[in-house]
Design a protein around this motif. Structure first.
Motif, PDB file in Angstrom:
ATOM      1  N   HIS A  87       0.813  -1.215   0.000  1.00  0.00           N
ATOM      2  CA  HIS A  87       0.000   0.000   0.000  1.00  0.00           C
ATOM      3  C   HIS A  87       0.849   1.268   0.000  1.00  0.00           C
ATOM      4  O   HIS A  87       0.462   2.272  -0.610  1.00  0.00           O
ATOM      5  CB  HIS A  87      -0.960  -0.010   1.190  1.00  0.00           C
ATOM      6  N   MET A  88       2.001   1.227   0.651  1.00  0.00           N
ATOM      7  CA  MET A  88       2.897   2.379   0.613  1.00  0.00           C
ATOM      8  C   MET A  88       3.360   2.668  -0.811  1.00  0.00           C
ATOM      9  O   MET A  88       3.496   3.825  -1.219  1.00  0.00           O
ATOM     10  CB  MET A  88       4.096   2.150   1.526  1.00  0.00           C
ATOM     11  N   LYS A  89       3.595   1.606  -1.586  1.00  0.00           N
ATOM     12  CA  LYS A  89       4.112   1.759  -2.944  1.00  0.00           C
ATOM     13  C   LYS A  89       3.033   2.044  -3.974  1.00  0.00           C
ATOM     14  O   LYS A  89       3.256   2.776  -4.939  1.00  0.00           O
ATOM     15  CB  LYS A  89       4.871   0.491  -3.354  1.00  0.00           C
ATOM     16  N   HIS A  90       1.842   1.451  -3.774  1.00  0.00           N
ATOM     17  CA  HIS A  90       0.853   1.458  -4.859  1.00  0.00           C
ATOM     18  C   HIS A  90      -0.496   2.095  -4.535  1.00  0.00           C
ATOM     19  O   HIS A  90      -1.264   2.368  -5.458  1.00  0.00           O
ATOM     20  CB  HIS A  90       0.593   0.016  -5.311  1.00  0.00           C
ATOM     21  N   ALA A  91      -0.817   2.293  -3.274  1.00  0.00           N
ATOM     22  CA  ALA A  91      -2.183   2.716  -2.939  1.00  0.00           C
ATOM     23  C   ALA A  91      -2.256   4.041  -2.185  1.00  0.00           C
ATOM     24  O   ALA A  91      -3.274   4.339  -1.569  1.00  0.00           O
ATOM     25  CB  ALA A  91      -2.881   1.622  -2.133  1.00  0.00           C
ATOM     26  N   VAL A  92      -1.180   4.824  -2.243  1.00  0.00           N
ATOM     27  CA  VAL A  92      -1.189   6.148  -1.604  1.00  0.00           C
ATOM     28  C   VAL A  92      -0.767   7.185  -2.628  1.00  0.00           C
ATOM     29  O   VAL A  92       0.223   6.992  -3.345  1.00  0.00           O
ATOM     30  CB  VAL A  92      -0.238   6.199  -0.382  1.00  0.00           C
ATOM     31  N   ASN A 103      -5.673   5.721  -2.019  1.00  0.00           N
ATOM     32  CA  ASN A 103      -6.392   5.518  -3.273  1.00  0.00           C
ATOM     33  C   ASN A 103      -7.205   4.235  -3.112  1.00  0.00           C
ATOM     34  O   ASN A 103      -6.689   3.122  -3.288  1.00  0.00           O
ATOM     35  CB  ASN A 103      -5.404   5.393  -4.437  1.00  0.00           C
ATOM     36  N   PHE A 104      -8.466   4.363  -2.771  1.00  0.00           N
ATOM     37  CA  PHE A 104      -9.292   3.207  -2.425  1.00  0.00           C
ATOM     38  C   PHE A 104      -9.404   2.187  -3.564  1.00  0.00           C
ATOM     39  O   PHE A 104      -9.524   0.986  -3.316  1.00  0.00           O
ATOM     40  CB  PHE A 104     -10.682   3.665  -1.985  1.00  0.00           C
ATOM     41  N   ALA A 105      -9.349   2.645  -4.802  1.00  0.00           N
ATOM     42  CA  ALA A 105      -9.486   1.739  -5.942  1.00  0.00           C
ATOM     43  C   ALA A 105      -8.302   0.791  -6.063  1.00  0.00           C
ATOM     44  O   ALA A 105      -8.407  -0.272  -6.696  1.00  0.00           O
ATOM     45  CB  ALA A 105      -9.639   2.537  -7.230  1.00  0.00           C
ATOM     46  N   LYS A 106      -7.162   1.136  -5.448  1.00  0.00           N
ATOM     47  CA  LYS A 106      -5.968   0.293  -5.549  1.00  0.00           C
ATOM     48  C   LYS A 106      -5.696  -0.502  -4.274  1.00  0.00           C
ATOM     49  O   LYS A 106      -4.690  -1.210  -4.186  1.00  0.00           O
ATOM     50  CB  LYS A 106      -4.755   1.155  -5.897  1.00  0.00           C
TER      51      LYS A 106
END
Length: 214
Positions: A87-92, A103-106
């Motif tokens: 999540h640190m890499k892809h969802a923020v 980023n809730f979609a990720k």
């Protein structure tokens, strides 16, 4: 790091000067404290620490779900650490603490080889009821009728999760969920994945979107 069996005064615990004594599974260890040489943390390091703390805190209520969902996709890490790292890499999004946003979609609470549900409809009904309908591919080793659905709901206004584990079987093709009455009028974000009967395989999380609770 040094290992010892018996000190002069028995095992050492805690900090003694520049040395820390500790025990792990009955084995005593000595290790030196890290020497930062008086260097202050850089702005990038501070931001990284803040980001890690923010993501870890957000995911913490789902520890049980994440331990199942990330069980085979971590090497040398705990499932939670692996999930935080993803999540640190892809969802923020954002470049500084004041800009960081999930980023809730990720968001992905599970990663695996089972087939994902084919979402048909997500409805917010009266009295804070959530109705989810899905379809399935043909039955296979990665797609069994008795796979169990887990659905996670997050309410940004309340900063709270509601999770529903094993709420339905894949073959049911639908789930009717009762959300807290206090969620009426709020918008929530929803995710779904499957766990097999043995609990050792999962599907990757599917984002169901944002729903207005009635």
């Amino acid at each position: 790091m040094a290992r010892y069996k018996n000190g002069i005064n028995g095992p050492i615990s805690g900090k003694v000067g520049a040395v820390v004594g500790s025990s792990w599974r009955g084995v005593e260890y000595l290790k030196s404290l890290p020497d930062r040489g008086g260097k202050a943390f850089t702005e990038k390091q501070k931001n990284q620490q803040f980001l890690m703390g923010m993501v870890s805190k957000w995911l913490k209520p789902l520890k049980r779900i994440i331990e199942i969902g990330y069980q085979i996709f971590v090497t040398g890490k705990t499932p939670m650490n692996g999930c935080v790292s993803y999540h640190m890499k892809h969802a923020v999004t954002g470049n500084s603490p004041l800009e960081y946003v999930i980023n809730f979609a990720k968001v992905i609470f599970s990663r695996g080889e089972l087939l994902i549900p084919l979402i048909k409809e997500v409805l917010g009904l009266m009295d804070a009821v959530l109705h989810i309908k899905w379809d399935n591919a043909s039955t296979s080793v990665f797609n069994n009728d008795d796979d169990k659905a887990t659905i996670v709901v997050y309410n940004p206004a309340k900063q709270a999760f509601v999770s529903f584990e094993n709420v339905a079987q894949r073959a049911d093709k639908e789930a009717v969920l009762q959300l807290p009455a206090a969620y009426a009028g709020d918008r929530v974000h929803c995710w779904q994945h499957f766990v097999n009967e043995r609990g050792d395989a999962v599907s990757t999380t599917v984002y169901l979107g944002e729903v207005l609770v009635s």
